[in-house]
Design a protein around this motif. Structure first.
Motif, PDB file in Angstrom:
ATOM      1  N   ASP A   8       4.905  11.595  -1.768  1.00  0.00           N
ATOM      2  CA  ASP A   8       4.465  10.891  -0.565  1.00  0.00           C
ATOM      3  C   ASP A   8       5.295   9.607  -0.470  1.00  0.00           C
ATOM      4  O   ASP A   8       6.051   9.263  -1.393  1.00  0.00           O
ATOM      5  CB  ASP A   8       2.978  10.572  -0.686  1.00  0.00           C
ATOM      6  CG  ASP A   8       2.323  10.216   0.645  1.00  0.00           C
ATOM      7  OD1 ASP A   8       3.044  10.096   1.658  1.00  0.00           O
ATOM      8  OD2 ASP A   8       1.090  10.051   0.674  1.00  0.00           O
ATOM      9  N   SER A   9       5.138   8.882   0.612  1.00  0.00           N
ATOM     10  CA  SER A   9       5.771   7.567   0.718  1.00  0.00           C
ATOM     11  C   SER A   9       5.072   6.583  -0.218  1.00  0.00           C
ATOM     12  O   SER A   9       3.952   6.825  -0.674  1.00  0.00           O
ATOM     13  CB  SER A   9       5.697   7.054   2.145  1.00  0.00           C
ATOM     14  OG  SER A   9       4.338   6.869   2.526  1.00  0.00           O
ATOM     15  N   PHE A  10       5.742   5.503  -0.508  1.00  0.00           N
ATOM     16  CA  PHE A  10       5.110   4.374  -1.192  1.00  0.00           C
ATOM     17  C   PHE A  10       4.837   3.357  -0.087  1.00  0.00           C
ATOM     18  O   PHE A  10       5.742   2.643   0.337  1.00  0.00           O
ATOM     19  CB  PHE A  10       6.036   3.787  -2.264  1.00  0.00           C
ATOM     20  CG  PHE A  10       6.022   4.537  -3.567  1.00  0.00           C
ATOM     21  CD1 PHE A  10       5.972   5.928  -3.597  1.00  0.00           C
ATOM     22  CD2 PHE A  10       6.053   3.862  -4.776  1.00  0.00           C
ATOM     23  CE1 PHE A  10       5.956   6.626  -4.796  1.00  0.00           C
ATOM     24  CE2 PHE A  10       6.035   4.541  -5.984  1.00  0.00           C
ATOM     25  CZ  PHE A  10       5.987   5.927  -5.999  1.00  0.00           C
ATOM     26  N   LYS A  11       3.601   3.338   0.402  1.00  0.00           N
ATOM     27  CA  LYS A  11       3.257   2.559   1.593  1.00  0.00           C
ATOM     28  C   LYS A  11       3.735   1.108   1.473  1.00  0.00           C
ATOM     29  O   LYS A  11       3.532   0.448   0.466  1.00  0.00           O
ATOM     30  CB  LYS A  11       1.735   2.580   1.802  1.00  0.00           C
ATOM     31  CG  LYS A  11       1.147   3.963   2.032  1.00  0.00           C
ATOM     32  CD  LYS A  11       1.501   4.529   3.382  1.00  0.00           C
ATOM     33  CE  LYS A  11       0.672   5.756   3.721  1.00  0.00           C
ATOM     34  NZ  LYS A  11       0.928   6.909   2.834  1.00  0.00           N
ATOM     35  N   GLY A  12       4.376   0.630   2.525  1.00  0.00           N
ATOM     36  CA  GLY A  12       4.848  -0.746   2.567  1.00  0.00           C
ATOM     37  C   GLY A  12       6.115  -0.972   1.770  1.00  0.00           C
ATOM     38  O   GLY A  12       6.582  -2.112   1.668  1.00  0.00           O
ATOM     39  N   SER A  13       6.691   0.099   1.211  1.00  0.00           N
ATOM     40  CA  SER A  13       7.858  -0.069   0.369  1.00  0.00           C
ATOM     41  C   SER A  13       8.944   0.949   0.710  1.00  0.00           C
ATOM     42  O   SER A  13      10.013   0.581   1.207  1.00  0.00           O
ATOM     43  CB  SER A  13       7.461   0.064  -1.105  1.00  0.00           C
ATOM     44  OG  SER A  13       8.571  -0.047  -1.954  1.00  0.00           O
ATOM     45  N   LEU A  14       8.677   2.241   0.438  1.00  0.00           N
ATOM     46  CA  LEU A  14       9.688   3.279   0.626  1.00  0.00           C
ATOM     47  C   LEU A  14       9.104   4.471   1.370  1.00  0.00           C
ATOM     48  O   LEU A  14       7.981   4.888   1.092  1.00  0.00           O
ATOM     49  CB  LEU A  14      10.217   3.765  -0.733  1.00  0.00           C
ATOM     50  CG  LEU A  14      10.928   2.747  -1.631  1.00  0.00           C
ATOM     51  CD1 LEU A  14      11.191   3.377  -2.996  1.00  0.00           C
ATOM     52  CD2 LEU A  14      12.232   2.288  -1.004  1.00  0.00           C
ATOM     53  N   SER A  15       9.878   5.035   2.279  1.00  0.00           N
ATOM     54  CA  SER A  15       9.487   6.283   2.921  1.00  0.00           C
ATOM     55  C   SER A  15       9.568   7.403   1.891  1.00  0.00           C
ATOM     56  O   SER A  15      10.175   7.262   0.826  1.00  0.00           O
ATOM     57  CB  SER A  15      10.417   6.598   4.087  1.00  0.00           C
ATOM     58  OG  SER A  15      11.716   6.906   3.606  1.00  0.00           O
ATOM     59  N   ALA A  16       8.957   8.540   2.206  1.00  0.00           N
ATOM     60  CA  ALA A  16       9.013   9.674   1.289  1.00  0.00           C
ATOM     61  C   ALA A  16      10.453  10.115   1.062  1.00  0.00           C
ATOM     62  O   ALA A  16      10.832  10.508  -0.050  1.00  0.00           O
ATOM     63  CB  ALA A  16       8.176  10.831   1.834  1.00  0.00           C
ATOM     64  N   THR A  17      11.280  10.047   2.106  1.00  0.00           N
ATOM     65  CA  THR A  17      12.692  10.404   1.968  1.00  0.00           C
ATOM     66  C   THR A  17      13.410   9.449   1.023  1.00  0.00           C
ATOM     67  O   THR A  17      14.217   9.872   0.183  1.00  0.00           O
ATOM     68  CB  THR A  17      13.375  10.396   3.349  1.00  0.00           C
ATOM     69  OG1 THR A  17      12.728  11.356   4.196  1.00  0.00           O
ATOM     70  CG2 THR A  17      14.844  10.750   3.228  1.00  0.00           C
ATOM     71  N   ALA A  18      13.095   8.157   1.132  1.00  0.00           N
ATOM     72  CA  ALA A  18      13.712   7.164   0.241  1.00  0.00           C
ATOM     73  C   ALA A  18      13.230   7.336  -1.195  1.00  0.00           C
ATOM     74  O   ALA A  18      13.988   7.130  -2.147  1.00  0.00           O
ATOM     75  CB  ALA A  18      13.407   5.757   0.739  1.00  0.00           C
ATOM     76  N   VAL A  19      11.963   7.713  -1.367  1.00  0.00           N
ATOM     77  CA  VAL A  19      11.440   7.984  -2.712  1.00  0.00           C
ATOM     78  C   VAL A  19      12.201   9.150  -3.331  1.00  0.00           C
ATOM     79  O   VAL A  19      12.599   9.114  -4.502  1.00  0.00           O
ATOM     80  CB  VAL A  19       9.928   8.287  -2.668  1.00  0.00           C
ATOM     81  CG1 VAL A  19       9.427   8.747  -4.043  1.00  0.00           C
ATOM     82  CG2 VAL A  19       9.144   7.056  -2.224  1.00  0.00           C
ATOM     83  N   CYS A  20      12.433  10.201  -2.548  1.00  0.00           N
ATOM     84  CA  CYS A  20      13.201  11.352  -3.038  1.00  0.00           C
ATOM     85  C   CYS A  20      14.598  10.922  -3.476  1.00  0.00           C
ATOM     86  O   CYS A  20      15.098  11.355  -4.528  1.00  0.00           O
ATOM     87  CB  CYS A  20      13.309  12.421  -1.956  1.00  0.00           C
ATOM     88  SG  CYS A  20      11.821  13.409  -1.721  1.00  0.00           S
ATOM     89  N   ALA A  21      15.239  10.083  -2.679  1.00  0.00           N
ATOM     90  CA  ALA A  21      16.594   9.644  -3.002  1.00  0.00           C
ATOM     91  C   ALA A  21      16.628   8.881  -4.323  1.00  0.00           C
ATOM     92  O   ALA A  21      17.534   9.080  -5.150  1.00  0.00           O
ATOM     93  CB  ALA A  21      17.144   8.785  -1.867  1.00  0.00           C
ATOM     94  N   ALA A  22      15.643   8.003  -4.531  1.00  0.00           N
ATOM     95  CA  ALA A  22      15.588   7.234  -5.777  1.00  0.00           C
ATOM     96  C   ALA A  22      15.314   8.142  -6.968  1.00  0.00           C
ATOM     97  O   ALA A  22      15.947   8.019  -8.026  1.00  0.00           O
ATOM     98  CB  ALA A  22      14.504   6.158  -5.668  1.00  0.00           C
TER      99      ALA A  22
END
Length: 375
Positions: A8-22
């Motif tokens: 899922d996203s990290f609310k207020g920090s990273l979208s779910a897509t950005a979490v996947c990238a990290a």
């Protein structure tokens, strides 16, 4: 090694897509030749549009509509490539984040802008509409949404009620004769992540009204209005939704759509997982990484981590959740199939520092998880 990333996203920090990238960065540090498949997830609330769009394609439509207080706002929805279906995110047009905390108006806020998005999709040919109802600013029972489709809500004198849930206690009848003809040929689906009924102590007004600015007297008025709306809808459409689980979602928008549009509602995670093909993506995986901002016992109740864990367990795949914070006990998640839940924190940090460094911390945690797996 085949690794599937389904956070899922990290609310207020990273979208779910950005979490996947990290996460992918960390996985490849540990296993440079790993096959990594990213499947960003959402629970049917904010962020769902991006997840479904990334998985299925389609055209993102931007439209000038009204926000919860009737002010102009540009919102968006997803129209399928063949224009036969659409995904509408209520938060885009009618979300609480669109209103400054000093401007909250719980009695007059409504969902009209969301209805305008739906009407536009229908006019373009959509005959299947998924509405993701998380994050609303109103408690209007979906009346604003239905007004945008042509419905009229009238008092005893035949005058139209003003917008918002505060006027619904005076509702006498609903007039659907002017609703867009195409509405009757459209199937409506609702992604809903709560089980609250429409009215009562666990209803939309009592539970969610305070976060939308409602005090005790306003909560009581809103609850009476929703009860009256449900009475009128039951008489007009034959579907009583007063105590139906989930009907209280989004200030009763779910209940209004269930009654007036013969909509169907499902847990948001299940709808999103099906839309993005998560079950198929997991086939043949050696490890699944999922995650969310805070992992606790509530995560087992219809959140992304719980659904990913359940699907992975069906294929006997280990699944690890990475989170900004983990709060024990996590036994309910383990029972669903979660192998482990780990915090990405590397020591005492402020929330701002965690938020700023979330991508770096996620990459490090994913790398360490893979190194443990290799060991």
């Amino acid at each position: 090694m085949r690794v599937v990333l389904a956070p899922d996203s990290f609310k207020g920090s990273l979208s779910a897509t950005a979490v996947c990238a990290a996460m992918k960065t960390g996985v490849l540090r540990a296993v440079p030749d790993a096959e990594v498949l990213s499947v960003p997830m959402a629970d049917g609330g904010e962020g769902t549009l991006d997840c479904v769009g990334a998985a299925t394609g389609g055209q993102e439509i931007s439209l000038d509509v009204t926000d919860p207080l009737g002010r102009p706002v540009t919102a968006r929805y997803l129209l399928a490539a063949d224009a036969t279906s659409a995904v509408v995110e209520l938060a885009s047009a009618s979300g609480l984040t669109l209103i400054d905390p000093t401007d909250l108006a719980p009695l007059r806020a409504d969902t009209h802008g969301t209805g305008q998005l739906i009407a536009d999709a229908i006019r373009r040919g959509a005959r299947s509409v998924l509405v993701c109802v998380g994050g609303s600013a109103s408690t209007d029972g979906g009346t604003g949404l239905l007004r945008a489709l042509g419905a009229l809500f009238l008092d005893a004198s035949g005058a139209e009620l003003p917008p918002g849930g505060g006027a619904l206690a005076d509702l006498e009848r609903v007039d659907f004769t002017h609703v867009l003809p195409e509405v009757h040929a459209t199937r409506f689906h609702i992604a809903c992540d709560v089980t609250n009924p429409l009215v009562g102590a666990r209803g939309a007004a009592a539970v969610f009204g305070p976060q939308k600015g409602a005090g005790p007297d306003e909560i009581a008025l809103l609850d009476r209005g929703l009860a009256r709306l449900a009475d009128v809808f039951a008489g007009a459409f034959g579907t009583p939704v007063h105590h139906l689980p989930g009907a209280g979602a989004a200030g009763g928008t779910c209940g209004g759509m269930l009654a007036a549009l013969d909509a169907t509602a499902e847990p948001g995670c299940e709808l999103v997982a099906r839309s993005v093909g998560l079950a198929d993506a997991l086939t043949g995986a050696d490890l699944v990484l999922t995650g969310e901002g805070r992992l606790d016992r509530q995560s087992a109740d219809g959140k992304v981590v719980s659904h990913v864990a359940r699907l992975a367990a069906e294929q006997d795949i280990p699944v690890v959740a990475l989170a900004g914070q983990t709060v024990a006990p996590l036994d309910d998640l383990y029972a669903l199939g979660l192998t482990a839940g780990l915090s990405i924190a590397d020591g005492p940090r402020t929330l701002d520092a965690m938020t700023t460094s979330a991508a770096e911390l996620l990459a490090h945690a994913a790398e360490q998880t893979l190194r443990l797996r290799l060991g």
